[in-house]
Design a protein around this motif. Structure first.
Motif, mmCIF file in Angstrom:
data_model
loop_
_atom_site.group_PDB
_atom_site.id
_atom_site.type_symbol
_atom_site.label_atom_id
_atom_site.label_comp_id
_atom_site.label_asym_id
_atom_site.label_seq_id
_atom_site.Cartn_x
_atom_site.Cartn_y
_atom_site.Cartn_z
ATOM 1 N N LEU A 1 0.524 -1.194 -0.235
ATOM 2 C CA LEU A 1 -0.318 -0.148 -0.290
ATOM 3 C C LEU A 1 0.913 1.499 -0.106
ATOM 4 O O LEU A 1 0.430 2.441 -1.026
ATOM 5 C CB LEU A 1 -0.691 -0.043 1.507
ATOM 6 N N LEU A 2 1.533 1.004 0.966
ATOM 7 C CA LEU A 2 2.834 2.705 0.540
ATOM 8 C C LEU A 2 3.701 2.576 -0.675
ATOM 9 O O LEU A 2 3.521 3.931 -0.939
ATOM 10 C CB LEU A 2 3.841 2.595 2.028
ATOM 11 N N LEU A 3 4.415 1.491 -0.844
ATOM 12 C CA LEU A 3 4.190 1.760 -2.619
ATOM 13 C C LEU A 3 3.980 1.882 -3.935
ATOM 14 O O LEU A 3 3.937 2.328 -4.329
ATOM 15 C CB LEU A 3 5.350 0.341 -2.702
ATOM 16 N N GLY A 4 2.255 1.621 -3.301
ATOM 17 C CA GLY A 4 1.433 2.128 -4.237
ATOM 18 C C GLY A 4 0.884 3.464 -4.102
ATOM 19 O O GLY A 4 0.566 4.261 -4.778
ATOM 20 N N CYS A 5 0.742 4.150 -2.860
ATOM 21 C CA CYS A 5 0.787 5.299 -2.704
ATOM 22 C C CYS A 5 2.144 6.648 -3.183
ATOM 23 O O CYS A 5 1.273 7.371 -3.033
ATOM 24 C CB CYS A 5 0.477 5.365 -1.411
ATOM 25 N N THR B 1 -0.850 0.836 -11.311
ATOM 26 C CA THR B 1 -0.302 0.908 -9.878
ATOM 27 C C THR B 1 -1.712 0.416 -8.916
ATOM 28 O O THR B 1 -2.093 -0.084 -7.844
ATOM 29 C CB THR B 1 0.697 1.978 -9.029
ATOM 30 N N LEU B 2 -2.528 1.214 -9.389
ATOM 31 C CA LEU B 2 -3.549 0.855 -8.766
ATOM 32 C C LEU B 2 -4.478 -0.391 -8.877
ATOM 33 O O LEU B 2 -4.674 -1.684 -8.018
ATOM 34 C CB LEU B 2 -5.078 1.504 -8.826
ATOM 35 N N ARG B 3 -4.346 -1.095 -10.162
ATOM 36 C CA ARG B 3 -4.637 -2.527 -10.817
ATOM 37 C C ARG B 3 -3.256 -3.419 -9.506
ATOM 38 O O ARG B 3 -3.626 -4.575 -8.968
ATOM 39 C CB ARG B 3 -3.989 -2.416 -11.759
ATOM 40 N N LEU B 4 -2.193 -2.976 -9.381
ATOM 41 C CA LEU B 4 -1.650 -3.354 -8.803
ATOM 42 C C LEU B 4 -1.663 -3.923 -7.081
ATOM 43 O O LEU B 4 -1.168 -5.145 -6.676
ATOM 44 C CB LEU B 4 -0.078 -4.018 -8.761
ATOM 45 N N VAL B 5 -2.327 -2.927 -6.971
ATOM 46 C CA VAL B 5 -2.721 -2.350 -5.188
ATOM 47 C C VAL B 5 -4.046 -3.046 -4.786
ATOM 48 O O VAL B 5 -4.075 -3.927 -3.438
ATOM 49 C CB VAL B 5 -2.877 -1.781 -4.912
ATOM 50 N N ARG B 6 -4.878 -3.342 -6.208
ATOM 51 C CA ARG B 6 -6.151 -4.205 -5.312
ATOM 52 C C ARG B 6 -6.238 -5.468 -5.415
ATOM 53 O O ARG B 6 -6.732 -5.817 -5.285
ATOM 54 C CB ARG B 6 -7.344 -3.655 -6.924
ATOM 55 N N ARG B 7 -4.896 -5.900 -6.684
ATOM 56 C CA ARG B 7 -4.754 -7.328 -6.583
ATOM 57 C C ARG B 7 -4.781 -8.197 -5.411
ATOM 58 O O ARG B 7 -3.810 -8.283 -4.657
ATOM 59 C CB ARG B 7 -3.935 -7.816 -7.371
ATOM 60 N N PRO B 8 -5.718 -9.684 -5.391
ATOM 61 C CA PRO B 8 -5.709 -10.202 -4.160
ATOM 62 C C PRO B 8 -4.922 -10.433 -4.309
ATOM 63 O O PRO B 8 -3.993 -11.606 -5.371
ATOM 64 C CB PRO B 8 -7.039 -10.708 -4.468
ATOM 65 N N ARG B 9 -4.309 -11.385 -2.631
ATOM 66 C CA ARG B 9 -3.214 -11.964 -3.070
ATOM 67 C C ARG B 9 -3.132 -13.867 -3.024
ATOM 68 O O ARG B 9 -4.257 -14.115 -2.409
ATOM 69 C CB ARG B 9 -2.369 -11.628 -1.343
#
Length: 164
Positions: A3-7, A156-164
């Motif tokens: 989340l920090l890297l995404g922001c 970035t938003l796509r990567l951050v939102r992707r579930p683990r």
């Protein structure tokens, strides 16, 4: 951490977007000025607000002092890149033709003389000629930054939102 890297990536994209939009606007203004630098403004009164380098009064062919507030004009023809003789030639022709007012044909003749002299002006002496990036180049650079910012933020938003 993700989340920090995404922001941080979104913040970087937002800054890149803002700089890109600014570059597009500045490039547009520069290109508009460069396109009008050698177009003579013929005005019936003393209103000169189109952004030309040279304004001539249609009643008598006199050079109008159209300068930014606080700057005094010379009252003489001073086109960028023109020699003193070329400037004087334009001024003398305007004065001669303007004795009885400048007709459309006489205005075209003056503009034709200016256009003829422009062909001899080296690119480096034209408005923004020595700048590394200006006008159209700055617009394309700005558009590239905007596209890169939007793609970066979306990715970035796509990567951050992707579930683990």
């Amino acid at each position: 951490m993700r989340l920090l890297l995404g922001c941080l990536a979104c913040l970087t994209g937002a800054v890149l977007f803002a700089v890109g939009i600014t570059s597009v606007l500045v490039g547009y203004a520069e290109q508009r000025h460069a396109d009008r630098a050698y177009v003579v403004g013929f005005v019936p009164g003393s209103d000169c607000d189109d952004g030309h380098e040279l304004y001539l009064h249609t009643d008598d062919g006199a050079v109008l002092d159209c300068a930014v507030g606080g700057v005094f004009g010379s009252g003489h023809v001073r086109l960028p890149g023109f020699t003193g003789a070329q400037n004087d030639e334009v001024e003398v022709l305007a004065e001669e033709l303007g004795e009885d007012g400048l007709s459309t044909t006489e205005q075209r003749r003056i503009q034709g003389l200016v256009d003829g002299h422009v062909a001899a002006v080296p690119p480096a002496e034209r408005p923004y000629g020595a700048a590394a990036v200006s006008g159209g180049g700055r617009i394309w650079l700005g558009l590239g930054m905007v596209v890169a910012a939007l793609l970066g933020i979306a990715g970035t938003l796509r990567l951050v939102r992707r579930p683990r």
